[in-house]
Design a protein around this motif. Structure first.
Motif, PDB file in Angstrom:
ATOM      1  N   THR A 134       0.834  -1.209   0.000  1.00  0.00           N
ATOM      2  CA  THR A 134       0.000   0.000   0.000  1.00  0.00           C
ATOM      3  C   THR A 134       0.864   1.253   0.000  1.00  0.00           C
ATOM      4  OG1 THR A 134      -1.663  -1.222   1.275  1.00  0.00           O
ATOM      5  CG2 THR A 134      -1.904   1.161   1.152  1.00  0.00           C
ATOM      6  N   ALA A 193      -6.039   4.668   6.202  1.00  0.00           N
ATOM      7  CA  ALA A 193      -6.596   4.099   4.976  1.00  0.00           C
ATOM      8  C   ALA A 193      -7.701   4.988   4.416  1.00  0.00           C
ATOM      9  CB  ALA A 193      -7.141   2.694   5.258  1.00  0.00           C
ATOM     10  N   THR A 227       0.832   3.935  -3.057  1.00  0.00           N
ATOM     11  CA  THR A 227       0.550   5.357  -2.844  1.00  0.00           C
ATOM     12  C   THR A 227       1.541   6.230  -3.603  1.00  0.00           C
ATOM     13  OG1 THR A 227      -0.326   4.864  -0.639  1.00  0.00           O
ATOM     14  CG2 THR A 227       0.270   7.152  -1.097  1.00  0.00           C
ATOM     15  N   LEU A 230      -6.414  -2.137  -1.819  1.00  0.00           N
ATOM     16  CA  LEU A 230      -5.405  -2.419  -0.797  1.00  0.00           C
ATOM     17  C   LEU A 230      -5.812  -1.824   0.552  1.00  0.00           C
ATOM     18  CD1 LEU A 230      -2.116  -1.820  -2.837  1.00  0.00           C
ATOM     19  CD2 LEU A 230      -2.947  -4.002  -1.957  1.00  0.00           C
ATOM     20  N   CYS A 231      -6.342  -0.603   0.541  1.00  0.00           N
ATOM     21  CA  CYS A 231      -6.767   0.031   1.796  1.00  0.00           C
ATOM     22  C   CYS A 231      -7.926  -0.724   2.430  1.00  0.00           C
ATOM     23  CB  CYS A 231      -7.158   1.494   1.540  1.00  0.00           C
ATOM     24  SG  CYS A 231      -5.753   2.592   1.200  1.00  0.00           S
ATOM     25  N   LEU A 280      -5.207   0.958  -5.285  1.00  0.00           N
ATOM     26  CA  LEU A 280      -4.908   1.501  -3.962  1.00  0.00           C
ATOM     27  C   LEU A 280      -6.117   1.396  -3.037  1.00  0.00           C
ATOM     28  CD1 LEU A 280      -2.936   2.974  -2.094  1.00  0.00           C
ATOM     29  CD2 LEU A 280      -3.756   5.136  -3.059  1.00  0.00           C
TER      30      LEU A 280
END
Length: 282
Positions: free
Chosen positions: A26, A84, A30, A116-117, A113
């Motif tokens: 993550t 997140a 980012t 993933l969060c 992303l």
């Protein structure tokens, strides 16, 4: 053959190792998504640079969170949740340009992303194994029996619920979420809008003041003081009352959406957490 003096290595559960890997991915995602947004942006203006820099700092936040998870810190849960949520808002506001269609690489990166969060939050709050691992407190110097030792500092205050910790972490984001758009608005001063100087200075001062007020309030919030909950509600409403109108006036509708909505989301999470914590104590 293992001797009695030889330390025994404790292997972390697979769910904890998976969470650590997920946090590393993550953090990397980012950085990649922010660089893509910057590359495909039609104009690399001052406001975009400030927002991109703030979003990139979140990759460091995920690295700090990895350290908390490795040490089994109880604060990792609320920290991971607010990190997140605000990361999705911080990156999402940069994917959509002011005009035209978002670039496909940026959209795909943002989708990855976001997934993933969501996976990070799911592991933090839905995995019993991870929950059983994140139970420790920070270590410090303790004087016991006339000897100085480095050991876990068990809080003297009554045990607090996870919702109170979440409210505290969410409230701690108020100040940066106010300072970022204030700095963006400061770019208009550089372009000759001198009439905005008093408002920008007030905005910056309010953002700094909120940080001190939140630190003071949440210190008593975790000690179970009823008045601290009311004070945090007042601070939350005050931060919104200052930030949202200034976003609208100095940054327009685009700035209100990009910079006001993340603060609104953090405020909603803090207020919801206070409500759930109060419901548990009844």
């Amino acid at each position: 053959m293992r001797t009695a003096a030889e330390p025994i290595e404790v292997r972390r559960p697979s769910a904890v190792r998976a969470l650590t890997v997920l946090l590393g991915l993550t953090a990397a995602a980012t950085v990649v998504v922010e660089l893509l947004n910057w590359w495909y942006a039609p104009e690399q203006e001052f406001g975009l640079a400030v927002r991109t820099g703030w979003a990139l700092l979140r990759s460091l936040g995920f690295l700090v969170l990895i350290g908390h998870v490795d040490r089994g810190r109880a604060a990792a849960k609320p920290f991971g949740l607010i990190l997140a949520v605000t990361t999705v808002f911080a990156v999402g506001r940069l994917v959509v340009p002011r005009a035209g269609v978002p670039p496909l690489p940026g959209l795909l990166g943002f989708g990855l992303l976001t997934a993933l969060c969501v996976a990070v939050v799911a592991l933090l709050y839905r995995s019993d194994v991870v929950g059983g691992h994140l139970v420790r407190h920070r270590k410090g110097l303790v004087v016991s029996g006339g000897r100085l030792s480095w050991q876990e500092l068990v809080p003297k205050r009554p045990a607090v619920t996870g919702w109170l910790l979440t409210a505290r972490v969410a409230a701690l984001t108020y100040s940066p979420l106010m300072l970022v758009p204030a700095l963006v608005a400061g770019g208009s001063i550089l372009s000759g809008r001198l009439s905005a100087v008093p408002a920008v200075l007030f905005w910056l001062a309010a953002g700094v003041a909120v940080s001190y007020l939140v630190l003071f309030c949440t210190a008593f919030l975790l000690r179970g003081r009823p008045w601290a909950r009311k004070l945090l509600v007042v601070i939350t409403l005050g931060a919104l009352a200052v930030d949202l109108p200034l976003c609208w006036w100095l940054l327009g509708l685009d700035g209100l959406i990009r910079d006001g909505v993340p603060l609104l989301a953090a405020a909603a999470l803090a207020l919801f957490s206070l409500h759930r914590a109060a419901a548990r104590t009844r």
